[in-house]
Design a protein around this motif. Structure first.
Motif, PDB file in Angstrom:
ATOM      1  N   ALA A  46      -3.509  -1.375  14.479  1.00 42.76           N
ATOM      2  CA  ALA A  46      -3.587  -0.639  13.205  1.00 42.76           C
ATOM      3  C   ALA A  46      -2.176  -0.390  12.664  1.00 42.76           C
ATOM      4  O   ALA A  46      -1.922  -0.526  11.460  1.00 42.76           O
ATOM      5  CB  ALA A  46      -4.327   0.680  13.412  1.00 42.76           C
ATOM      6  N   ILE A  51      -0.554  -3.694  11.439  1.00 38.26           N
ATOM      7  CA  ILE A  51      -1.066  -4.110  10.132  1.00 38.26           C
ATOM      8  C   ILE A  51      -0.564  -3.167   9.031  1.00 38.26           C
ATOM      9  O   ILE A  51       0.000  -3.601   8.023  1.00 38.26           O
ATOM     10  CB  ILE A  51      -2.613  -4.185  10.152  1.00 38.26           C
ATOM     11  N   ALA A  52      -0.755  -1.857   9.211  1.00 36.80           N
ATOM     12  CA  ALA A  52      -0.469  -0.927   8.112  1.00 36.80           C
ATOM     13  C   ALA A  52       1.030  -0.769   7.858  1.00 36.80           C
ATOM     14  O   ALA A  52       1.466  -0.741   6.704  1.00 36.80           O
ATOM     15  CB  ALA A  52      -1.090   0.438   8.409  1.00 36.80           C
ATOM     16  N   TRP A 107       3.318  -4.899   8.810  1.00 34.23           N
ATOM     17  CA  TRP A 107       3.011  -5.891   7.780  1.00 34.23           C
ATOM     18  C   TRP A 107       2.934  -5.208   6.408  1.00 34.23           C
ATOM     19  O   TRP A 107       3.606  -5.618   5.454  1.00 34.23           O
ATOM     20  CB  TRP A 107       1.721  -6.624   8.130  1.00 34.23           C
ATOM     21  N   GLY A 108       2.157  -4.149   6.314  1.00 31.11           N
ATOM     22  CA  GLY A 108       1.866  -3.559   5.002  1.00 31.11           C
ATOM     23  C   GLY A 108       3.071  -2.944   4.323  1.00 31.11           C
ATOM     24  O   GLY A 108       3.194  -3.022   3.095  1.00 31.11           O
ATOM     25  N   GLN A 109       3.951  -2.311   5.093  1.00 29.41           N
ATOM     26  CA  GLN A 109       5.095  -1.637   4.468  1.00 29.41           C
ATOM     27  C   GLN A 109       6.404  -2.410   4.642  1.00 29.41           C
ATOM     28  O   GLN A 109       7.110  -2.675   3.677  1.00 29.41           O
ATOM     29  CB  GLN A 109       5.241  -0.226   5.041  1.00 29.41           C
ATOM     30  N   LEU A 110       6.719  -2.770   5.875  1.00 29.71           N
ATOM     31  CA  LEU A 110       8.010  -3.446   6.086  1.00 29.71           C
ATOM     32  C   LEU A 110       7.961  -4.909   5.657  1.00 29.71           C
ATOM     33  O   LEU A 110       8.985  -5.497   5.332  1.00 29.71           O
ATOM     34  CB  LEU A 110       8.413  -3.351   7.561  1.00 29.71           C
ATOM     35  N   ARG A 111       6.767  -5.482   5.723  1.00 23.28           N
ATOM     36  CA  ARG A 111       6.553  -6.881   5.341  1.00 23.28           C
ATOM     37  C   ARG A 111       7.576  -7.803   6.009  1.00 23.28           C
ATOM     38  O   ARG A 111       7.749  -7.755   7.210  1.00 23.28           O
ATOM     39  CB  ARG A 111       6.576  -7.014   3.808  1.00 23.28           C
ATOM     40  N   VAL A 171      -1.935  -3.738  -0.676  1.00 22.14           N
ATOM     41  CA  VAL A 171      -1.160  -2.531  -0.394  1.00 22.14           C
ATOM     42  C   VAL A 171       0.256  -2.779  -0.901  1.00 22.14           C
ATOM     43  O   VAL A 171       1.022  -3.523  -0.288  1.00 22.14           O
ATOM     44  CB  VAL A 171      -1.134  -2.257   1.128  1.00 22.14           C
ATOM     45  N   LEU A 172       0.580  -2.214  -2.050  1.00 19.17           N
ATOM     46  CA  LEU A 172       1.905  -2.457  -2.627  1.00 19.17           C
ATOM     47  C   LEU A 172       2.555  -1.194  -3.145  1.00 19.17           C
ATOM     48  O   LEU A 172       3.746  -1.001  -3.014  1.00 19.17           O
ATOM     49  CB  LEU A 172       1.805  -3.447  -3.801  1.00 19.17           C
ATOM     50  N   GLY A 226       8.375   0.523   1.603  1.00 16.17           N
ATOM     51  CA  GLY A 226       7.022   0.658   1.062  1.00 16.17           C
ATOM     52  C   GLY A 226       6.936   0.501  -0.442  1.00 16.17           C
ATOM     53  O   GLY A 226       5.894   0.156  -0.974  1.00 16.17           O
ATOM     54  N   ALA A 270       1.804 -10.104   0.899  1.00 13.86           N
ATOM     55  CA  ALA A 270       1.542  -8.680   1.087  1.00 13.86           C
ATOM     56  C   ALA A 270       0.183  -8.466   1.751  1.00 13.86           C
ATOM     57  O   ALA A 270      -0.658  -9.366   1.805  1.00 13.86           O
ATOM     58  CB  ALA A 270       1.596  -7.970  -0.257  1.00 13.86           C
ATOM     59  N   LEU A 271      -0.007  -7.260   2.243  1.00 10.66           N
ATOM     60  CA  LEU A 271      -1.236  -6.909   2.974  1.00 10.66           C
ATOM     61  C   LEU A 271      -2.411  -6.675   2.013  1.00 10.66           C
ATOM     62  O   LEU A 271      -2.370  -5.764   1.198  1.00 10.66           O
ATOM     63  CB  LEU A 271      -0.982  -5.628   3.781  1.00 10.66           C
ATOM     64  N   PRO A 272      -3.464  -7.461   2.138  1.00 11.81           N
ATOM     65  CA  PRO A 272      -4.682  -7.190   1.359  1.00 11.81           C
ATOM     66  C   PRO A 272      -5.405  -5.957   1.920  1.00 11.81           C
ATOM     67  O   PRO A 272      -5.496  -5.774   3.136  1.00 11.81           O
ATOM     68  CB  PRO A 272      -5.527  -8.450   1.543  1.00 11.81           C
ATOM     69  N   VAL A 283      -8.041  -5.992   4.866  1.00  9.20           N
ATOM     70  CA  VAL A 283      -7.735  -6.402   6.236  1.00  9.20           C
ATOM     71  C   VAL A 283      -7.832  -5.276   7.265  1.00  9.20           C
ATOM     72  O   VAL A 283      -8.475  -5.445   8.305  1.00  9.20           O
ATOM     73  CB  VAL A 283      -6.361  -7.119   6.308  1.00  9.20           C
ATOM     74  N   PRO A 284      -7.191  -4.119   7.027  1.00  9.49           N
ATOM     75  CA  PRO A 284      -7.164  -3.124   8.129  1.00  9.49           C
ATOM     76  C   PRO A 284      -8.549  -2.700   8.603  1.00  9.49           C
ATOM     77  O   PRO A 284      -8.797  -2.646   9.818  1.00  9.49           O
ATOM     78  CB  PRO A 284      -6.388  -1.940   7.515  1.00  9.49           C
TER      79      PRO A 284
END
Lengths: 417, 417
Positions: free
Chosen positions: A48, A51-52, A55-59, B15-16, B26, B38-40, B43-44
């Motif tokens: 979790a 992903i969050a 990937w989601g923030q730091l990419r 997530v942007l 972020g 970017a994270l869709p 996904v989570p």
């Protein structure tokens, strides 16, 4: 026995004892960890976060800042002590089949010039044979299937290498890794071992026994999750001679130089191929936390006690002559599973067309909450994962097996008794 | 322009727009979706369920009951419409490099007997060249690098195939897939395309242009996550002639028969190798939900509008002659990124030893919340993902770039102006 088990508390590191709910499979006895290990508790939270946040923030920054780029070697070093390897000898990534291709082709290229053949374990899990034949076709060698016990007699100066399963997937037989490796070396051949059914269940001793190359999956006794990445071991002294047939950009000495000419990396990163599969790698890394403070020797001791006890319970609870164990009695030849072959006398039971009776027996076991698996034509497999399997699990499985078998008409009427 | 953008609402599927927090990355402008999408948002939750329920509770049963076993083809069929492929022609799994090996060796084996060479895009992403050389070595052919624009003139009756990048990773140039494919076919050669930098950004038309084999990654414009599995396309009429160099057990006609003899599966499952990597595959499947109701043609229209607008803004906000675009102006030769080469006049700026100035400019852009990437020696890359990049993003990136460049001593003193 459970009260005296020094590993008993490790079970809490896994998701196993959900509320009984037969439909969800959440409860019951899980003896299929030799196919897919149970979920370690550390995985959901870690993934979790991967992903969050990663990937989601730091990419893209996570390739360096979250240690993604170096994960294949870092996680390799975490598997290494479980298989008797020093650091810098194991790299994680790709499937077992892909790693088999790297190992066999890489091994052939390190072998003597006059070699003409590859020996393959005649009882191998099929993918090893398929991949070995492809590797042989592409390097101009022939493949010769040999029973593991016969390799010492069959190896010749024309043998480049032998590819052997450490534990046989069907019978649970443990092959003699030190002896076979020594015999191969005496003839000038390399030893390539497939550890899928042994890693995490018993000591392997790759460095100590001078194994040349090895591969294994991580979703059985290492509990990495469905299809989690496999690993490749290359003996330290051979790494500089290893030429991968899959020289992807991740195995380059300077991947981000984007050099049109290929220069292999030094050391174990040479076994990498393409961009590593981060979600699955990091799930595996979290799963390996279940090994904290656990020695593989303690796991082996419990594994043998579990399989001994299960075999005793089968003898006590299952009518005689209905099943027989394919798994060796001798501890030094036993892996961490028990394979029971169903008697041919059960051939007509259940009466459904086409499905072998052993498959139907396993279906019924699963319906009653005991999960093993079935391998054609007649084998019931029960895997024992010492990190989470209890002696109570072993007893219950044998008891339910007895119930299921006693309900068969051939058994209840005494025909098979 | 954002108000009139028919795809503007799709951004909410990612997530942007987290709270501005420079340290976490972020917020800001993310123009590196051509490296890691970017994270869709889907996904989570999906992966949490895959881990907790499908793996944690159902365990081994999920291979059938949760559709794990068929995921490679099912997800291939979801990618297929984005690259102009019918169902049953795309299979997902393994890395791009591994799929390149399958495609090149498989292609050579389908080529005419007298073929002696493989043409490789001279400007290719390096892994394609490395893998093509390995495939050539193992099949007895030679590799000849050729500029994509010269392939039509260079292909001969001795050419087995050409391996070409659809969009050049460094410059963003879109190569002429229909024209090059036709030229190859006219000479009797096969066309193998690498779609890593085009899939999800523009129409590819694999079936329509009779492409023979193609591979691509899924972590760029398809947003599958770090190192998510790649895919292999095999033209329908060639599938029965495809002989994989990696014939793992998943590509067998009857994998669970555990047959020592290899019989390839019919159709696209023949492109599979080992056990599929389920966590990463199912993250990708969830990521592809971001495409629901989106046409690739609409994506292409927005992509060109975004890159046009960014180039206009660069002209307006960046001092003249400090950077120049390597990306073609012509729409029919432009992918979905803009690559700006830094002027050699900037060579001494920042003064830190060893790092090229373009790398330092990108570091400063990232520090100010504009994330692109740097490719040696002098290239700033900005990727535009039409599903989530706004025109405001494009303008802000150009504005910040102008600020960063104007702060350089060579620019502020007018030396580079």
């Amino acid at each position: 026995m459970d009260a005296a088990d020094p590993l008993a508390a490790i079970r809490d590191r896994f998701v196993l004892d959900a509320a009984p709910d037969e439909a969800s499979g959440g409860a019951g006895v899980y003896l299929d960890g030799n196919s897919l290990g149970a979920l370690p508790r550390a995985v959901p939270g870690r993934i979790a976060d991967v992903i969050a946040r990663e990937w989601g923030q730091l990419r893209i920054r996570s390739w360096t800042e979250s240690g993604w780029w170096t994960a294949p070697e870092r996680i390799g070093d975490k598997i290494a002590p479980l298989i008797g390897a020093g650091p810098g000898r194991v790299v994680v990534g790709d499937s077992t089949s892909v790693n088999l291709f790297k190992a066999v082709v890489g091994g052939v290229r390190m072998a003597g010039k006059g070699c003409t053949e590859i020996l393959v374990d005649a009882t191998t899990f099929p993918t090893d044979g398929y991949i070995a034949r492809s590797a042989a076709r592409m390097t101009g060698l022939a493949v010769r299937p040999v029973e593991p016990g016969g390799i010492a007699d069959e190896v010749t100066e024309r043998t480049a290498l032998a590819l052997v399963n450490h534990v046989d997937y069907r019978t649970g037989r443990l092959n003699d890794l030190p002896g076979i490796t020594h015999a191969l070396h005496s003839a000038g051949a390399l030893a390539v071992w497939d550890l899928c059914h042994s890693a995490g269940a018993l000591p392997v001793g790759l460095d100590a026994h001078h194994v040349d190359l090895a591969v294994g999956c991580t979703y059985k006794y290492l509990n990495g999750g469905p299809g989690s990445p496999a690993y490749l071991y290359i003996r330290e002294s051979l790494q500089e001679r290893f030429e991968s047939p899959l020289p992807g950009w991740n195995s380059h000495a300077d991947p981000f130089a984007m050099d049109p000419a290929y220069t292999p990396a030094d050391g174990i990163p040479r076994g990498r191929v393409g961009t590593p599969d981060i979600l699955s790698l990091l799930a595996l890394e979290a799963a390996l936390e279940a090994w904290d403070g656990v020695s593989i020797e303690a796991v082996r001791t419990k594994s043998l006690a579990l399989t001994d006890f299960f075999l005793e319970c089968v003898q006590a609870y299952v009518p005689p002559d209905v099943v027989r164990s394919l798994t060796p009695q001798a501890h030094e030849r036993r892996g961490s599973q028990v394979s029971l072959a169903c008697s041919p006398k059960l051939g007509s039971s259940f009466g459904q067309g086409g499905t072998p009776v052993a498959g139907l027996v396993m279906d019924e076991l699963i319906r009653r909450g005991v999960v093993g698996d079935f391998r054609p034509p007649d084998v019931l497999r029960f895997g024992f994962t010492p990190l989470y399997t209890s002696f109570a699990d072993a007893e219950r499985a044998a008891w339910v097996l007895g119930e299921v078998l006693r309900a068969l008409p051939e058994v209840s009427s005494g025909d098979a008794g």
